[in-house]
Design an enzyme around this catalytic site. Sequence first.
Site, PDB file in Angstrom:
ATOM      1  N   ASP A 267       0.845  -1.153   0.107  1.00 24.40           N
ATOM      2  CA  ASP A 267      -0.148   0.008  -0.165  1.00 24.40           C
ATOM      3  C   ASP A 267       0.858   1.198   0.004  1.00 24.40           C
ATOM      4  OD1 ASP A 267      -3.225   0.530   1.582  1.00 24.40           O
ATOM      5  OD2 ASP A 267      -2.002   1.757   0.069  1.00 24.40           O
TER       6      ASP A 267
HETATM    7  C1  GLC Z   1      -4.345   4.321  -0.253  1.00 21.34           C
HETATM    8  C2  GLC Z   1      -5.153   3.003   0.095  1.00 21.34           C
HETATM    9  C3  GLC Z   1      -5.364   2.262  -0.721  1.00 21.34           C
HETATM   10  C4  GLC Z   1      -5.249   2.621  -2.067  1.00 21.34           C
HETATM   11  C5  GLC Z   1      -3.817   3.067  -2.407  1.00 21.34           C
HETATM   12  C6  GLC Z   1      -3.567   3.818  -3.769  1.00 21.34           C
HETATM   13  O1  GLC Z   1      -3.650   4.847   0.910  1.00 21.34           O
HETATM   14  O2  GLC Z   1      -4.973   2.618   1.613  1.00 21.34           O
HETATM   15  O3  GLC Z   1      -6.676   1.488  -0.536  1.00 21.34           O
HETATM   16  O4  GLC Z   1      -5.425   1.815  -3.152  1.00 21.34           O
HETATM   17  O5  GLC Z   1      -3.442   4.052  -1.246  1.00 21.34           O
HETATM   18  O6  GLC Z   1      -4.179   4.912  -3.817  1.00 21.34           O
END
Ligand code: GLC
Length: 739
Positions: A267
């Site tokens: 993430d």
């Molecule tokens: C965010 C979220 C995740 C998302 C990622 C990219 O922090 O936790 O769900 O897909 O970053 O945007």
Amino acid sequence: MEEQKLRELFHRLSVHDKIAQTIQLNGDLFVESGVMNTGPAKDLGFQKEPNFYEIGSIYNVNDHQKLYQIQKDVLENSSHKIPLLFMSDIVYGFRTIFPMPLAQAGSYDFDLIQQAAEISAKESYLNGIHVVFSPMLDLVRDPRWGRVMESPGEDVYTSKEFAKRVVTGYQGEKADYLQENHVAACIKHFAAYGAPEGGREYQQVELSNQKLFNEYLQPYEAAVEANCELVMTAFNLLNGVPSTGNKWLNREILRERFGFNGVLVSDYAAVQELVSHGFAKDEQDAAKKALEAGVDFDMMTAVYANALPELAKDRAFAELLDEAVWRILILKNKLGLFEQPFRGLTEPNTGEVLTDEAKEVATKLVEKSCVLLKNETALPLKKTKDQRIAVIGPYAESHFTLGFWASVSGRSSDVLTLKAGLLEQFGQDQLLFSRGFNLYEDYSSFGPLKAGFEQLNGPIEDEEFLLEQSLEQAKKADVILLTIGENFLESGEGASKTNLRLPEKQIRLIKKLAELKKPIVGLLYTGRPLVLTEVESYFDSLLLVWFPGVMGGRGICNLLVGEASPSARLTMTFPRSEGQIPIYSAQTSTGRPLGENAHSERFVSKYIDETNEPLFSFGSGKSYADFEGTWQGVEEKTDGIHCCYEIVNQSEREAWVTPQIYLLNHPAEIVRPMKRLIATQHLLLAAKERKVVTFTLSKEEFTYFDNEGARHLTSGNYTLQLDLLGIKNNQTFHLVKGE
Ligand code: GLC
């Protein structure tokens, strides 16, 4: 590309080229993508800037012309001509934004849910997206956490069905797997991000292994069984180890136990955050631990880029790097990117979105996702010409009904508002609109989006004026339609709350309107269960519309006038107070269950200042029709447990209905929940229609895991409960463990 050719390409890559493939950045590097940044903006800190045309992936650029140009630049400016992988936060729709997942799942129309995913995939494909960061499959039982809105809810069975159908809708099956109009699914967030301590965003998660195996890991496993191509790690600690650096979780469980062989993406900055967790001593150590834990893409940091050149001098790490890069190349090859780097972008491509078919599916899904929590006499609304409706509250004309995650690719201007929906059903002179209260205290938090937001949402007005104006309108009406709830920024990521009650000004308005002694129909817009205990009694009817997406206005009004009958069931418990949290359906009994104990009134499992019961339980949901159901038989046979019941529509109108089958608790070495959902059917019954329903449950449905992950099945008497809109019928049968 033939695998042999892919191998040859792989072997031509230098360590530097390979490391570049593990880097994923958002699109801002290449183009002013203008999308919401989904994490803390920061300097990335590349010690040696890579050739950005050599990196593996970018995300959240959703414009098909921009993506075409970026891919063209990559192929012209990179030495090995490896196409970029385009990913995006398409969580519940690209431009046709459907109801948020916590709502959709409550439809229990898994065919329609899959159809919606197919539409999202097609729109994403036609706009150049290769991978979507969904479905989110974090089980959620704490409404203080803001991201419950993007989850299928608290229940294992519901989340597993949702997982399978959305992944299949995105990726396709067999013949058209990952072909035209399909995209790869990146499920998230592995694992158990939805159970943060205190409901506080990013907080640690502590769950026993049996809780993980029996509940929290099940939806992800179902998605892996449906061949999801990617998994995204979670931000949280799981039992003391950050998920993103968790070898047990990502290698032993995800890859070995579940058999996942796709790509694992961190993430946003989660690799770097291994340092702030106190798990890695520095970024070099963070890279080492993440790579050992099997993380293939490092999203939005320079940690892999900075650390892997040194790490890869060690043979063992060089092999781990090769493993990661090979999986990335395999995924690009599965998507056909080497032959079609402009996949989905070839001319003539209008990036077709929001087709009539898509809007029709979205409308149906709205009708099937709104939960009728209460209805005494007011619904369905009469359509007689003399009927005057006071439509009160800011949501009547609001375009901001898409929910937090839709804004990456969705557009509020696409929304068919409640007002537009009402005008499809009633004459202008029958509708008396007033704002009632401001949904936003001020627009300053919208930063660069402030002007556009204010233009679309209208100026902030004096609260007293708004209250008086609404009361005046209500006095002229026969029925009051009142929109209440959260604004869309109050849920989603980074939006944990300790107070789940409505704002005082909404409570005051409700009580003032109630003094007029006219029926009040409440429309609740929210991304999470709220505490409505103080106001519930003032409503004649209460329809939970969640954040219903672009076709919210039409779908809600079709329900309000009875063209469709509500059939949705709650996917997450609504507590009476925050003090009851966590409160959910599949809880265990305790040794001193309330009401069953001779000991005393005191020494039983209860609160002294609150009941154990929620305000609205999981599975709640009323209909305009009445149904009755009776078991015809449940019997164990060689191929499973054969079940049969009869259901009757006792009303004069056709309606959809979702009977729920619960397994009641039974003796076991790991105590099982008092009740857990084990099956549902989604049926359309004509007026007075009688239908016999048969289905077979596999014995596996009756098994459970111990803390070592071993599966158990106990012979004995089991009871299935048929729950039809709260009317329950039990049927006990004997199951023999057998082989
Ligand atoms: C965010 C979220 C995740 C998302 C990622 C990219 O922090 O936790 O769900 O897909 O970053 O945007």
